[in-house]
Design a protein around this motif. Structure first.
Motif, PDB file in Angstrom:
ATOM      1  N   ASP A  84      -3.979  -1.003   6.199  1.00 30.82           N
ATOM      2  CA  ASP A  84      -4.647  -1.008   5.001  1.00 30.82           C
ATOM      3  C   ASP A  84      -5.178   0.434   4.777  1.00 30.82           C
ATOM      4  OD1 ASP A  84      -6.184  -1.203   2.699  1.00 30.82           O
ATOM      5  OD2 ASP A  84      -7.244  -3.023   3.132  1.00 30.82           O
ATOM      6  N   LEU A  85      -4.853   1.341   3.821  1.00 36.04           N
ATOM      7  CA  LEU A  85      -5.321   2.463   3.443  1.00 36.04           C
ATOM      8  C   LEU A  85      -6.247   2.528   2.573  1.00 36.04           C
ATOM      9  CD1 LEU A  85      -1.905   4.675   4.097  1.00 36.04           C
ATOM     10  CD2 LEU A  85      -3.549   3.777   5.717  1.00 36.04           C
ATOM     11  N   SER A  86      -6.574   1.446   1.823  1.00 41.19           N
ATOM     12  CA  SER A  86      -7.450   1.190   0.705  1.00 41.19           C
ATOM     13  C   SER A  86      -8.918   1.149   1.055  1.00 41.19           C
ATOM     14  CB  SER A  86      -6.980   0.417  -0.200  1.00 41.19           C
ATOM     15  OG  SER A  86      -6.943  -1.013   0.372  1.00 41.19           O
ATOM     16  N   THR A 121      -9.716  -7.530  -3.952  1.00 44.58           N
ATOM     17  CA  THR A 121      -8.678  -6.325  -3.356  1.00 44.58           C
ATOM     18  C   THR A 121      -7.690  -6.752  -2.320  1.00 44.58           C
ATOM     19  OG1 THR A 121     -10.428  -5.329  -1.859  1.00 44.58           O
ATOM     20  CG2 THR A 121     -10.603  -4.659  -4.071  1.00 44.58           C
ATOM     21  N   GLY A 122      -8.376  -7.439  -1.458  1.00 48.10           N
ATOM     22  CA  GLY A 122      -7.576  -7.906  -0.314  1.00 48.10           C
ATOM     23  C   GLY A 122      -6.213  -8.915  -0.795  1.00 48.10           C
ATOM     24  N   SER A 228      -4.190 -13.543   3.953  1.00 51.32           N
ATOM     25  CA  SER A 228      -5.344 -13.834   4.587  1.00 51.32           C
ATOM     26  C   SER A 228      -5.775 -12.944   5.373  1.00 51.32           C
ATOM     27  CB  SER A 228      -5.126 -15.082   5.448  1.00 51.32           C
ATOM     28  OG  SER A 228      -4.591 -16.291   4.488  1.00 51.32           O
ATOM     29  N   ALA A 229      -5.136 -12.037   6.199  1.00 49.21           N
ATOM     30  CA  ALA A 229      -5.668 -10.929   6.860  1.00 49.21           C
ATOM     31  C   ALA A 229      -5.980  -9.716   5.819  1.00 49.21           C
ATOM     32  CB  ALA A 229      -4.276 -10.500   7.738  1.00 49.21           C
ATOM     33  N   TYR A 230      -5.468  -9.616   4.837  1.00 53.70           N
ATOM     34  CA  TYR A 230      -5.615  -8.497   4.062  1.00 53.70           C
ATOM     35  C   TYR A 230      -7.216  -8.895   3.271  1.00 53.70           C
ATOM     36  CZ  TYR A 230      -1.930  -5.145   3.978  1.00 53.70           C
ATOM     37  OH  TYR A 230      -0.955  -4.303   4.447  1.00 53.70           O
ATOM     38  N   VAL A 231      -7.227 -10.153   2.857  1.00 59.01           N
ATOM     39  CA  VAL A 231      -8.472 -10.763   2.308  1.00 59.01           C
ATOM     40  C   VAL A 231      -9.744 -10.560   3.043  1.00 59.01           C
ATOM     41  CG1 VAL A 231      -9.968 -12.854   1.610  1.00 59.01           C
ATOM     42  CG2 VAL A 231      -7.370 -12.487   0.946  1.00 59.01           C
TER      43      VAL A 231
END
Length: 334
Positions: A84-86, A121-122, A228-231
């Motif tokens: 995740d680069l954000s 965003t995630g 879920s991991a991004y969240v």
């Protein structure tokens, strides 16, 4: 006159000895950063006279609380072999949401709103990467630009400030004598370690990163797990933004630039902690080791008035050492 004879060493015994030696060497490789931390602490104790004081430890942990919280989320994402680069714009967005709502809504609802903004965003990142199938580097590089644009459009040149004292307690207050940022840091690390190390969800994240094909054959919902991991990463970045604003008292769009090193520092901490860049292997407690290594380095460099160039050189050397030892450990375990 008697002859002394010795029994030849059997192939089995030699093989067993070699296996044990290899296991010990592999274990040393896997835990090399623990040794690095121990050496750093000893060096720091002799180099910086105030290093072992409790007040100094509080400074180290408070200053790195937000960084550590984000690192927990990134650990849980990287074990799935995604990135995740954000992080930086989400961090600023979370802080801006908190700064703009805390005085009117109260710190509790404002905290929820900031973390929820990070979660949104995630979800966006997760859908683009997991559902649509865009490479995680490209996808989050693009969303980083989009989220930054949203923050810039919203804030412009305005300064969002906390005008009442209670919303700042998350960054400056204490709980039973322990600064609240440290309490939040410990809570997030404990929860992260339990989730990743002791739950079915955590094992599934590891499986996805180890072999996506095997995960699908096992019936795991790979896309849902990655989303879920991004969240989780988004929520951690939002919470870190809250802590930052509560400590500083304000947020403005210039933090998008000022906080740019945050992304590389977080990734470096997770890598130094031993989480594989290829996925399938990692632990939150190891990320804590990486955080402490970077925290001690920063503290000592500031304490002895070393230059910023020295800090960059030392950090780079530590990260390179961590990557090399991780590579050696993997080669020996094959």
């Amino acid at each position: 006159m008697s002859l002394l004879t010795s029994e030849p060493i059997s192939e089995e015994s030699a093989s067993a000895g070699t296996t044990r030696r290899d296991a010990v060497i592999t274990l040393l490789y896997k835990n090399a950063m623990l040794l690095v931390l121990a050496v750093l602490v000893v060096i720091a104790a002799f180099t910086y006279e105030h290093f072992l004081e409790w007040e100094n430890f509080k400074i180290i942990l408070v200053q790195n609380a937000g960084l550590g919280i984000i690192a927990v989320g990134v650990t849980m994402l990287m074990v799935t072999a995604a990135f995740d680069l954000s992080i930086v714009p989400v961090f600023v967005l979370g802080g801006a949401v908190y700064a703009s709502t805390a005085d009117e809504m109260g710190w509790g609802l404002a905290l929820v709103a900031a973390v929820a903004a990070g979660a949104v965003t995630g979800i966006i990142n997760g859908i683009i990467v997991a559902k649509i199938g865009v490479n995680s580097f490209i996808a989050t590089l693009a969303t980083s630009s989009i989220f930054s644009g949203i923050v810039l459009s919203w804030l412009g040149t305005d300064l969002l400030s906390l005008t009442t004292p209670s919303p700042r307690d998350i960054g400056t207050g204490s709980l039973l004598g322990v600064p609240v940022p440290i309490v939040l840091l410990v809570v997030v690390f404990v929860i992260g370690q339990i989730v990743l190390g002791s739950t079915a969800f955590g094992r599934r994240l590891m499986t996805v990163g180890g072999s996506e094909h095997s995960a699908r054959l096992a019936g795991l919902r790979v896309e849902r797990l990655r989303v879920s991991a991004y969240v989780i990463v988004g929520m951690c970045a939002g919470l870190a933004g809250v802590i930052f604003v509560a400590r500083l008292g304000s947020m403005q769009s210039t933090q998008l630039t000022n906080s740019a090193p945050l992304l590389l520092d977080v990734i470096a901490i997770v890598v130094v902690g031993g989480t594989s860049l290829y996925g399938g292997d990692g632990a939150v407690w190891r990320t804590a080791i990486g955080l402490l290594i970077f925290g001690v380095l920063d503290n000592v460099i500031v304490g002895i008035n070393a230059s910023g160039a020295t800090e960059q050189i030392v950090k780079g050397a530590v990260v390179l050492f961590a990557v090399i030892t991780d590579l050696r450990a993997r080669q020996r375990s094959v």
